[in-house]
Motif scaffolding. Structure first.
Motif, PDB file in Angstrom:
ATOM      1  N   SER A   1      12.986   7.776  10.067  1.00  0.00           N
ATOM      2  CA  SER A   1      11.631   8.281  10.275  1.00  0.00           C
ATOM      3  C   SER A   1      10.827   7.215  11.007  1.00  0.00           C
ATOM      4  O   SER A   1      10.874   6.031  10.645  1.00  0.00           O
ATOM      5  N   LEU A   2      10.094   7.641  12.037  1.00  0.00           N
ATOM      6  CA  LEU A   2       9.337   6.727  12.882  1.00  0.00           C
ATOM      7  C   LEU A   2       7.866   7.114  12.877  1.00  0.00           C
ATOM      8  O   LEU A   2       7.521   8.284  13.068  1.00  0.00           O
ATOM      9  N   ALA A   3       7.011   6.109  12.716  1.00  0.00           N
ATOM     10  CA  ALA A   3       5.567   6.300  12.853  1.00  0.00           C
ATOM     11  C   ALA A   3       5.117   5.645  14.146  1.00  0.00           C
ATOM     12  O   ALA A   3       5.649   4.594  14.529  1.00  0.00           O
ATOM     13  N   PRO A   4       4.154   6.243  14.868  1.00  0.00           N
ATOM     14  CA  PRO A   4       3.614   5.562  16.051  1.00  0.00           C
ATOM     15  C   PRO A   4       3.103   4.173  15.661  1.00  0.00           C
ATOM     16  O   PRO A   4       2.631   3.960  14.537  1.00  0.00           O
ATOM     17  N   VAL A   5       3.216   3.232  16.581  1.00  0.00           N
ATOM     18  CA  VAL A   5       2.843   1.845  16.286  1.00  0.00           C
ATOM     19  C   VAL A   5       1.420   1.769  15.741  1.00  0.00           C
ATOM     20  O   VAL A   5       0.493   2.336  16.320  1.00  0.00           O
ATOM     21  N   ALA A   6       1.282   1.083  14.611  1.00  0.00           N
ATOM     22  CA  ALA A   6      -0.003   0.812  13.941  1.00  0.00           C
ATOM     23  C   ALA A   6      -0.628   2.044  13.287  1.00  0.00           C
ATOM     24  O   ALA A   6      -1.723   1.953  12.732  1.00  0.00           O
ATOM     25  N   HIS A   7       0.042   3.178  13.255  1.00  0.00           N
ATOM     26  CA  HIS A   7      -0.467   4.368  12.554  1.00  0.00           C
ATOM     27  C   HIS A   7       0.022   4.310  11.106  1.00  0.00           C
ATOM     28  O   HIS A   7       1.030   4.912  10.735  1.00  0.00           O
ATOM     29  N   GLU A   8      -0.713   3.587  10.279  1.00  0.00           N
ATOM     30  CA  GLU A   8      -0.281   3.336   8.917  1.00  0.00           C
ATOM     31  C   GLU A   8      -0.233   4.609   8.079  1.00  0.00           C
ATOM     32  O   GLU A   8       0.636   4.762   7.212  1.00  0.00           O
ATOM     33  N   ARG A   9      -1.175   5.530   8.298  1.00  0.00           N
ATOM     34  CA  ARG A   9      -1.194   6.774   7.538  1.00  0.00           C
ATOM     35  C   ARG A   9       0.094   7.559   7.773  1.00  0.00           C
ATOM     36  O   ARG A   9       0.687   8.097   6.833  1.00  0.00           O
ATOM     37  N   VAL A  10       0.552   7.629   9.033  1.00  0.00           N
ATOM     38  CA  VAL A  10       1.795   8.345   9.333  1.00  0.00           C
ATOM     39  C   VAL A  10       2.981   7.643   8.682  1.00  0.00           C
ATOM     40  O   VAL A  10       3.909   8.293   8.171  1.00  0.00           O
ATOM     41  N   PHE A  11       2.966   6.317   8.692  1.00  0.00           N
ATOM     42  CA  PHE A  11       4.042   5.548   8.051  1.00  0.00           C
ATOM     43  C   PHE A  11       4.157   5.939   6.580  1.00  0.00           C
ATOM     44  O   PHE A  11       5.258   6.208   6.068  1.00  0.00           O
ATOM     45  N   ILE A  12       3.024   5.989   5.891  1.00  0.00           N
ATOM     46  CA  ILE A  12       3.031   6.327   4.461  1.00  0.00           C
ATOM     47  C   ILE A  12       3.453   7.779   4.254  1.00  0.00           C
ATOM     48  O   ILE A  12       4.215   8.098   3.331  1.00  0.00           O
ATOM     49  N   GLU A  13       2.989   8.672   5.114  1.00  0.00           N
ATOM     50  CA  GLU A  13       3.388  10.076   5.009  1.00  0.00           C
ATOM     51  C   GLU A  13       4.889  10.242   5.217  1.00  0.00           C
ATOM     52  O   GLU A  13       5.547  11.056   4.545  1.00  0.00           O
ATOM     53  N   ASN A  14       5.455   9.476   6.150  1.00  0.00           N
ATOM     54  CA  ASN A  14       6.903   9.525   6.372  1.00  0.00           C
ATOM     55  C   ASN A  14       7.668   9.063   5.142  1.00  0.00           C
ATOM     56  O   ASN A  14       8.696   9.648   4.767  1.00  0.00           O
ATOM     57  N   LEU A  15       7.174   8.015   4.501  1.00  0.00           N
ATOM     58  CA  LEU A  15       7.832   7.519   3.295  1.00  0.00           C
ATOM     59  C   LEU A  15       7.744   8.555   2.178  1.00  0.00           C
ATOM     60  O   LEU A  15       8.724   8.770   1.436  1.00  0.00           O
TER      61      LEU A  15
ATOM     62  N   GLU B   1       0.828  -1.206   0.000  1.00  0.00           N
ATOM     63  CA  GLU B   1       0.000   0.000   0.000  1.00  0.00           C
ATOM     64  C   GLU B   1       0.862   1.255   0.000  1.00  0.00           C
ATOM     65  O   GLU B   1       0.577   2.231  -0.718  1.00  0.00           O
ATOM     66  N   ALA B   2       1.915   1.259   0.780  1.00  0.00           N
ATOM     67  CA  ALA B   2       2.793   2.423   0.847  1.00  0.00           C
ATOM     68  C   ALA B   2       3.463   2.675  -0.501  1.00  0.00           C
ATOM     69  O   ALA B   2       3.537   3.818  -0.975  1.00  0.00           O
ATOM     70  N   TRP B   3       3.939   1.615  -1.127  1.00  0.00           N
ATOM     71  CA  TRP B   3       4.569   1.762  -2.443  1.00  0.00           C
ATOM     72  C   TRP B   3       3.566   2.288  -3.462  1.00  0.00           C
ATOM     73  O   TRP B   3       3.888   3.220  -4.236  1.00  0.00           O
ATOM     74  N   GLU B   4       2.386   1.721  -3.482  1.00  0.00           N
ATOM     75  CA  GLU B   4       1.391   2.143  -4.466  1.00  0.00           C
ATOM     76  C   GLU B   4       1.031   3.618  -4.307  1.00  0.00           C
ATOM     77  O   GLU B   4       0.945   4.361  -5.291  1.00  0.00           O
ATOM     78  N   GLN B   5       0.839   4.057  -3.083  1.00  0.00           N
ATOM     79  CA  GLN B   5       0.449   5.453  -2.861  1.00  0.00           C
ATOM     80  C   GLN B   5       1.596   6.415  -3.138  1.00  0.00           C
ATOM     81  O   GLN B   5       1.407   7.445  -3.787  1.00  0.00           O
ATOM     82  N   VAL B   6       2.773   6.104  -2.646  1.00  0.00           N
ATOM     83  CA  VAL B   6       3.906   7.014  -2.812  1.00  0.00           C
ATOM     84  C   VAL B   6       4.329   7.101  -4.271  1.00  0.00           C
ATOM     85  O   VAL B   6       4.633   8.187  -4.778  1.00  0.00           O
ATOM     86  N   SER B   7       4.363   5.972  -4.962  1.00  0.00           N
ATOM     87  CA  SER B   7       4.767   6.008  -6.375  1.00  0.00           C
ATOM     88  C   SER B   7       3.729   6.716  -7.235  1.00  0.00           C
ATOM     89  O   SER B   7       4.075   7.402  -8.208  1.00  0.00           O
ATOM     90  N   ALA B   8       2.435   6.580  -6.871  1.00  0.00           N
ATOM     91  CA  ALA B   8       1.381   7.263  -7.637  1.00  0.00           C
ATOM     92  C   ALA B   8       1.409   8.770  -7.421  1.00  0.00           C
ATOM     93  O   ALA B   8       0.994   9.542  -8.297  1.00  0.00           O
ATOM     94  N   GLN B   9       1.881   9.227  -6.257  1.00  0.00           N
ATOM     95  CA  GLN B   9       1.899  10.658  -5.930  1.00  0.00           C
ATOM     96  C   GLN B   9       3.312  11.223  -5.952  1.00  0.00           C
ATOM     97  O   GLN B   9       3.599  12.234  -5.312  1.00  0.00           O
ATOM     98  N   ASN B  10       4.207  10.599  -6.677  1.00  0.00           N
ATOM     99  CA  ASN B  10       5.613  10.994  -6.692  1.00  0.00           C
ATOM    100  C   ASN B  10       5.792  12.386  -7.302  1.00  0.00           C
ATOM    101  O   ASN B  10       5.484  12.606  -8.478  1.00  0.00           O
ATOM    102  N   THR B  11       6.268  13.312  -6.485  1.00  0.00           N
ATOM    103  CA  THR B  11       6.547  14.666  -6.966  1.00  0.00           C
ATOM    104  C   THR B  11       8.029  15.010  -6.812  1.00  0.00           C
ATOM    105  O   THR B  11       8.409  16.174  -6.885  1.00  0.00           O
ATOM    106  N   SER B  12       8.851  14.002  -6.583  1.00  0.00           N
ATOM    107  CA  SER B  12      10.273  14.246  -6.337  1.00  0.00           C
ATOM    108  C   SER B  12      11.034  14.587  -7.603  1.00  0.00           C
ATOM    109  O   SER B  12      12.152  15.111  -7.535  1.00  0.00           O
ATOM    110  N   GLY B  13      10.448  14.295  -8.750  1.00  0.00           N
ATOM    111  CA  GLY B  13      11.156  14.495 -10.004  1.00  0.00           C
ATOM    112  C   GLY B  13      12.144  13.385 -10.308  1.00  0.00           C
ATOM    113  O   GLY B  13      12.894  13.471 -11.286  1.00  0.00           O
ATOM    114  N   ARG B  14      12.145  12.339  -9.500  1.00  0.00           N
ATOM    115  CA  ARG B  14      13.052  11.217  -9.689  1.00  0.00           C
ATOM    116  C   ARG B  14      12.236   9.934  -9.806  1.00  0.00           C
ATOM    117  O   ARG B  14      11.236   9.760  -9.116  1.00  0.00           O
ATOM    118  N   LYS B  15      12.668   9.051 -10.671  1.00  0.00           N
ATOM    119  CA  LYS B  15      11.964   7.785 -10.859  1.00  0.00           C
ATOM    120  C   LYS B  15      12.172   6.901  -9.631  1.00  0.00           C
ATOM    121  O   LYS B  15      13.269   6.826  -9.078  1.00  0.00           O
TER     122      LYS B  15
END
Length: 407
Positions: A339-353, A240-254
């Motif tokens: 980068s650390l996300a609080p335990v089981a806070h998946e949204r924060v984990f993805i935001e950190n990535l 899920e993290a890969w799918e969301q981050v790669s779909a919203q990639n604004t880094s200018g890098r592949k």
């Protein structure tokens, strides 16, 4: 009953003491427990102690004994663990252990695993009045939910609590595990920790040739995951993290995703992530090169007792994205060395990535501080602490331990 007189493997002319290590897994098997036991065993041998290593025979081995350079390796019969074809339970081996320890008595016994082999070793050692300490290396009580064994959770926890409370002390890998086990009623907990080999895992092993086989150019970003591909590792969040981050990639890098490891979830993960690179299990130089050739380490697991891969990634100069538990909690400062996300806070984990992919300077700073922190975690200090716990246990050995009642 007649008394059986035993002799110790350590003679007045030999340095060090004799310690028995009992474990269900050991190198060349690939997992954190095996790696840790290999480091501890080699460390004791380097300190001039003699070691009895008791473990199940691998598929291509036969039960039996070998002895060389202070190491007596005793291989017992085993059976495969369901769902983990490469791992085995050691079958109860009370008679063999009684004969071994009556003829060559160790000063203390370390039980690394709680399976049938560990249970029989605990029973024999207590009957022979040999001091025993244990280690808590695997969160079996957390795995029950992932393998739909909820009904076994309470019986398993009762057994683990009983097992470890029969030993003089239980060594744990992290402070978070120490607090959790204390809450569950395990007594006499001692922090051992884990080390990392910062010569083997080093940014200098970065390889542009390897990156090119992954399809990654010099300016691309490679996300890496290393570990067993199994349900308890929270791999759904990795996808899920890969799918969301790669779909919203604004880094200018592949972006690229590389997954190192094997296990029962591999096929399902490959179907969900068809563009990811799956290398299978790696060891030695290929593993070190894989770490160093990536940029970001993604580790969503919540069931680790420690997570050796986290410190291996830090030593390799990667920016780690993880939850605030186990090794990450102990050795990462959020937004400084990872980068650390609080335990089981998946949204924060993805935001950190997402942040790690977009903030180039923040990521560069984190990678430098991660390497610096990892270099403070050498295995020699861990082995020294382990040795001290064993010697403390050996000091509680009964004065009449040389005469053991026969059974």
């Amino acid at each position: 009953m007649a008394a059986v007189h035993t002799r110790s493997m350590t003679t007045p002319d030999s340095p060090g003491r004799c310690f028995a290590l009992v474990t269900e897994t050991y190198p060349p098997q690939i997992n954190g427990v095996a790696n840790t036991l290999g480091q501890l065993c080699n460390g004791l041998l380097a300190r001039q102690h003699r070691v009895q290593l008791v473990r199940p025979a691998l598929r291509d081995e036969r039960p039996g004994s070998d002895s060389q350079c202070g190491l007596l390796e005793r291989r017992v019969r085993g059976m495969p663990i369901p769902g983990y074809a490469s791992l085995q339970w050691g079958l109860p081996s009370g008679h063999q252990l009684r004969r071994l320890w009556q003829s060559e008595r160790p000063d203390a016994v370390y039980l690394a695993t709680e399976g049938p082999l560990g249970w029989s070793a605990l029973r024999v050692a207590r009957r022979l009045q040999i001091p025993v300490i244990s280690g808590f290396h695997t969160n079996f009580q957390q795995y029950s939910d992932h393998f739909h064994l909820g009904l076994l959770h309470e019986p398993a926890m009762r057994y683990l609590r009983w097992f470890h409370n029969q030993t003089l002390s239980t060594l744990v890998a992290s402070s978070t595990q120490q607090r959790e086990l204390s809450r569950l009623g395990v007594n006499n907990l001692c922090l051992l920790g884990r080390g990392v080999d910062c010569s083997r895992f080093h940014p200098a092993h970065r390889s542009n040739d390897l990156r090119s086989t992954w399809g990654a150019a010099d300016n691309d970003l490679v996300m890496l995951h290393v570990g067993r591909l199994s349900p308890e590792k929270n791999l759904t969040l990795l996808a899920e993290a890969w799918e969301q981050v790669s779909a919203q990639n604004t880094s200018g890098r592949k972006l690229h995703l590389v997954i190192v490891g094997d296990g029962p979830s591999r096929a399902e993960l490959q179907r969900r992530l068809p563009h990811a690179v799956f290398t299978g299990a790696l060891t030695g130089e290929p593993l070190a090169a894989a770490y160093a050739s990536a940029d970001i380490f993604v580790f969503p697991s919540l069931t680790e007792t420690f997570g050796n891969v986290v410190t291996e990634a830090m030593a390799s100069g990667l920016a780690v994205c993880a939850f605030d538990t186990a090794a990450a909690h102990q050795h990462i400062q959020d937004r400084y060395s990872g980068s650390l996300a609080p335990v089981a806070h998946e949204r924060v984990f993805i935001e950190n990535l997402q942040w790690l992919t977009e903030d180039r300077e923040g990521r560069r700073s984190i990678r430098l501080h991660a390497r610096h922190r990892a270099c403070q975690l050498d295995w020699s200090s861990i082995v020294e602490r382990f040795e001290r716990y064993l010697l403390q246990a050996a000091g509680r050995q009964p004065a009449l331990a040389q005469a053991v009642p026969s059974k």
